[in-house]
Design a protein around this motif. Structure first.
Motif, PDB file in Angstrom:
ATOM      1  N   HIS A   1       7.059 -22.172  33.222  1.00  0.00           N
ATOM      2  CA  HIS A   1       7.519 -23.730  33.803  1.00  0.00           C
ATOM      3  C   HIS A   1       8.879 -23.202  34.715  1.00  0.00           C
ATOM      4  CE1 HIS A   1       4.212 -24.675  30.630  1.00  0.00           C
ATOM      5  NE2 HIS A   1       5.134 -24.291  29.628  1.00  0.00           N
ATOM      6  N   SER A   2       9.248 -22.937  35.460  1.00  0.00           N
ATOM      7  CA  SER A   2       9.975 -22.772  36.925  1.00  0.00           C
ATOM      8  C   SER A   2       8.970 -22.970  37.951  1.00  0.00           C
ATOM      9  CB  SER A   2      10.402 -21.177  37.093  1.00  0.00           C
ATOM     10  OG  SER A   2      10.846 -21.004  38.447  1.00  0.00           O
ATOM     11  N   ARG A   3      10.281 -24.325  38.031  1.00  0.00           N
ATOM     12  CA  ARG A   3       9.948 -25.397  39.677  1.00  0.00           C
ATOM     13  C   ARG A   3      10.447 -24.381  40.499  1.00  0.00           C
ATOM     14  NH1 ARG A   3       9.905 -31.717  37.951  1.00  0.00           N
ATOM     15  NH2 ARG A   3       7.465 -31.647  36.637  1.00  0.00           N
ATOM     16  N   VAL A   4      11.208 -23.466  40.064  1.00  0.00           N
ATOM     17  CA  VAL A   4      11.742 -23.076  41.908  1.00  0.00           C
ATOM     18  C   VAL A   4      11.043 -22.413  42.540  1.00  0.00           C
ATOM     19  CG1 VAL A   4      13.256 -21.253  42.113  1.00  0.00           C
ATOM     20  CG2 VAL A   4      13.295 -22.193  40.523  1.00  0.00           C
ATOM     21  N   HIS A   5       9.682 -22.167  42.083  1.00  0.00           N
ATOM     22  CA  HIS A   5       8.374 -20.931  43.194  1.00  0.00           C
ATOM     23  C   HIS A   5       7.052 -21.305  42.137  1.00  0.00           C
ATOM     24  CE1 HIS A   5      10.993 -17.603  41.021  1.00  0.00           C
ATOM     25  NE2 HIS A   5      10.357 -18.692  40.063  1.00  0.00           N
TER      26      HIS A   5
ATOM     27  N   VAL B   1       6.178  -6.430  35.295  1.00  0.00           N
ATOM     28  CA  VAL B   1       6.390  -8.083  35.394  1.00  0.00           C
ATOM     29  C   VAL B   1       5.674  -8.816  34.146  1.00  0.00           C
ATOM     30  CG1 VAL B   1       5.526 -10.117  37.211  1.00  0.00           C
ATOM     31  CG2 VAL B   1       5.354  -7.636  37.756  1.00  0.00           C
ATOM     32  N   ILE B   2       6.690  -9.685  33.178  1.00  0.00           N
ATOM     33  CA  ILE B   2       6.498 -10.282  32.465  1.00  0.00           C
ATOM     34  C   ILE B   2       6.395 -11.822  32.377  1.00  0.00           C
ATOM     35  CG2 ILE B   2       6.825 -10.835  30.065  1.00  0.00           C
ATOM     36  CD1 ILE B   2       7.655  -7.880  29.668  1.00  0.00           C
ATOM     37  N   THR B   3       5.726 -13.044  32.787  1.00  0.00           N
ATOM     38  CA  THR B   3       5.571 -14.239  32.118  1.00  0.00           C
ATOM     39  C   THR B   3       6.036 -14.632  31.014  1.00  0.00           C
ATOM     40  OG1 THR B   3       4.386 -14.315  33.826  1.00  0.00           O
ATOM     41  CG2 THR B   3       5.027 -16.162  32.785  1.00  0.00           C
ATOM     42  N   LEU B   4       7.277 -15.098  30.653  1.00  0.00           N
ATOM     43  CA  LEU B   4       7.926 -16.206  29.956  1.00  0.00           C
ATOM     44  C   LEU B   4       7.318 -17.436  28.832  1.00  0.00           C
ATOM     45  CD1 LEU B   4       9.665 -14.517  26.828  1.00  0.00           C
ATOM     46  CD2 LEU B   4      11.233 -16.101  28.063  1.00  0.00           C
ATOM     47  N   ARG B   5       6.390 -17.492  28.166  1.00  0.00           N
ATOM     48  CA  ARG B   5       6.002 -18.819  27.711  1.00  0.00           C
ATOM     49  C   ARG B   5       6.720 -19.449  27.543  1.00  0.00           C
ATOM     50  NH1 ARG B   5       0.727 -18.467  24.562  1.00  0.00           N
ATOM     51  NH2 ARG B   5       0.329 -20.527  25.543  1.00  0.00           N
ATOM     52  N   ASP B   6       6.339 -21.550  27.935  1.00  0.00           N
ATOM     53  CA  ASP B   6       6.985 -22.258  27.691  1.00  0.00           C
ATOM     54  C   ASP B   6       8.922 -22.147  28.757  1.00  0.00           C
ATOM     55  OD1 ASP B   6       4.692 -23.448  26.252  1.00  0.00           O
ATOM     56  OD2 ASP B   6       5.638 -22.039  24.454  1.00  0.00           O
ATOM     57  N   ALA B   7       9.075 -21.016  29.348  1.00  0.00           N
ATOM     58  CA  ALA B   7       9.975 -20.602  29.409  1.00  0.00           C
ATOM     59  C   ALA B   7      10.687 -22.154  30.849  1.00  0.00           C
ATOM     60  CB  ALA B   7      11.078 -19.732  29.810  1.00  0.00           C
ATOM     61  N   SER B   8      11.568 -22.248  31.259  1.00  0.00           N
ATOM     62  CA  SER B   8      11.709 -23.018  32.670  1.00  0.00           C
ATOM     63  C   SER B   8      12.857 -21.987  33.480  1.00  0.00           C
ATOM     64  CB  SER B   8      12.113 -24.632  32.551  1.00  0.00           C
ATOM     65  OG  SER B   8      14.023 -24.366  31.973  1.00  0.00           O
ATOM     66  N   HIS B   9      13.242 -22.233  34.576  1.00  0.00           N
ATOM     67  CA  HIS B   9      14.575 -21.560  35.807  1.00  0.00           C
ATOM     68  C   HIS B   9      15.428 -21.376  35.134  1.00  0.00           C
ATOM     69  CE1 HIS B   9      15.833 -19.442  38.928  1.00  0.00           C
ATOM     70  NE2 HIS B   9      16.874 -20.215  38.377  1.00  0.00           N
TER      71      HIS B   9
ATOM     72  N   LEU C   1      16.813 -21.133  31.494  1.00  0.00           N
ATOM     73  CA  LEU C   1      16.592 -19.270  30.453  1.00  0.00           C
ATOM     74  C   LEU C   1      16.865 -18.214  30.387  1.00  0.00           C
ATOM     75  CD1 LEU C   1      13.360 -16.898  30.756  1.00  0.00           C
ATOM     76  CD2 LEU C   1      13.809 -16.489  32.883  1.00  0.00           C
ATOM     77  N   PRO C   2      18.395 -18.427  30.745  1.00  0.00           N
ATOM     78  CA  PRO C   2      18.802 -17.219  29.261  1.00  0.00           C
ATOM     79  C   PRO C   2      19.320 -18.229  28.301  1.00  0.00           C
ATOM     80  CG  PRO C   2      20.092 -17.681  31.767  1.00  0.00           C
ATOM     81  CD  PRO C   2      19.016 -18.905  31.665  1.00  0.00           C
ATOM     82  N   THR C   3      19.316 -19.567  27.963  1.00  0.00           N
ATOM     83  CA  THR C   3      20.535 -20.881  26.968  1.00  0.00           C
ATOM     84  C   THR C   3      18.951 -21.081  26.201  1.00  0.00           C
ATOM     85  OG1 THR C   3      19.754 -22.455  28.104  1.00  0.00           O
ATOM     86  CG2 THR C   3      21.776 -21.025  28.735  1.00  0.00           C
ATOM     87  N   GLU C   4      17.986 -21.444  25.965  1.00  0.00           N
ATOM     88  CA  GLU C   4      17.227 -22.340  25.816  1.00  0.00           C
ATOM     89  C   GLU C   4      16.299 -21.209  25.020  1.00  0.00           C
ATOM     90  OE1 GLU C   4      17.489 -25.430  24.883  1.00  0.00           O
ATOM     91  OE2 GLU C   4      19.130 -25.947  26.113  1.00  0.00           O
ATOM     92  N   ARG C   5      15.776 -20.575  25.930  1.00  0.00           N
ATOM     93  CA  ARG C   5      14.630 -19.631  24.694  1.00  0.00           C
ATOM     94  C   ARG C   5      15.616 -17.497  24.546  1.00  0.00           C
ATOM     95  NH1 ARG C   5       9.827 -19.370  25.248  1.00  0.00           N
ATOM     96  NH2 ARG C   5       9.426 -18.095  23.513  1.00  0.00           N
TER      97      ARG C   5
END
Length: 279
Positions: A229-233, A251-259, A262-266
């Motif tokens: 869910h990154s809004r950066v790109h 290359v992996i997309t981590l589900r339900d994560a935002s930019h 990313l390091p702190t909430e998941r």
């Protein structure tokens, strides 16, 4: 208490919550002194952590315990950005100075062969260092890297402009909430994010994407971990570009994560993926 004192008090409050024993050092370089927080077994394989812009080494509070169980961790405050690194030496004129700064850090701490992990702006620095000195690195982990494989979203830049031009705690909070969809769960981390509005930085270098030929020639084993869910790109576009430009990268997309979170909430899934990659 002055603005800078509030920021450093909030910084220290996060550090006190790190669940590992930490040794902090100030490492000299031609650009100034670099604050590095070191933890983990002395004989563990070294891993250097570069944070995103405006978050400092404190952003790794949810990751250091897992990483330090097997690795010697070096969490760095970026030169020129907010934090306890002091930019009182040579100017930072571009990416060449940032990679020279990292070279000096690797020299002083004897880090040849270290793994390098960066988030956001820190991932951009890490990638450029891998292109500059691949022989110095073990593996390269890029967490939702910005301006590495695709451009940044104009909408994200517009939302971030008020924070850049006239930062306040309220604007920092609103920007984080817009990008992540939530308020940070940890109250100490929330207070730290608020305090960053009054912290000082000397120079955040403008990010230019590496050339295609450079990326395709990269020999460092790489993990590109994107936030769904990154809004950066544009995440699918960035993933496709990463696969095309770094064909040997995972290359992996981590589900339900935002930019921003990313390091702190998941942390559990992120820490697992990093442990597998850096093993």
């Amino acid at each position: 208490m002055g603005d800078e004192a509030v920021f450093f008090a909030a910084y220290d409050a996060v550090l006190r919550q790190w669940p590992v024993e930490v040794h902090s050092v100030d490492v000299p370089s031609p650009y100034g002194s670099t604050r590095v927080h070191i933890c983990g077994p002395e004989d563990g394989a070294p891993v250097v952590l570069l944070p995103g812009g405006g978050s400092t080494s404190m952003v790794w509070f949810a990751n250091v315990k897992a990483l330090a169980s097997t690795h010697r961790v070096y969490a760095v405050d970026l030169m020129g950005d907010i934090g306890r690194s002091v930019h009182d030496g040579a100017p930072l004129r571009g990416v060449g100075d940032l990679v020279a700064w990292l070279d000096a850090l690797f020299d002083e701490l004897d880090l040849d062969g270290a793994h390098l992990c960066g988030h956001s702006y820190g991932a951009w620095i890490a990638l450029n260092h891998a292109l500059h000195a691949p022989h110095r690195l073990g593996r390269l982990a890029l967490l939702d890297p910005t301006n590495c494989f695709a451009g940044m979203s104009p909408r994200y830049l517009m939302h971030g402009l008020p924070v850049l031009l006239k930062p306040t705690a309220e604007r920092v909070r609103a920007f984080h909430r817009w990008e992540t969809g939530r308020t940070p769960a940890d109250p100490v981390w929330r207070a730290f994010l608020d305090s960053t509005a009054t912290a000082r930085r000397s120079k955040v270098v403008a990010m230019r994407r590496p050339r295609t030929q450079q990326l395709r020639a990269c020999t460092v084993p790489a993990l590109v971990l994107l936030a769904e869910h990154s809004r950066v790109h544009d995440v699918p576009r960035t993933a496709a570009a990463a696969r095309r430009l770094l064909p040997k990268a995972r290359v992996i997309t981590l589900r339900d994560a935002s930019h921003h979170s990313l390091p702190t909430e998941r942390p559990a899934e992120l820490n697992r993926l990093l442990a597998e990659f850096l093993a």
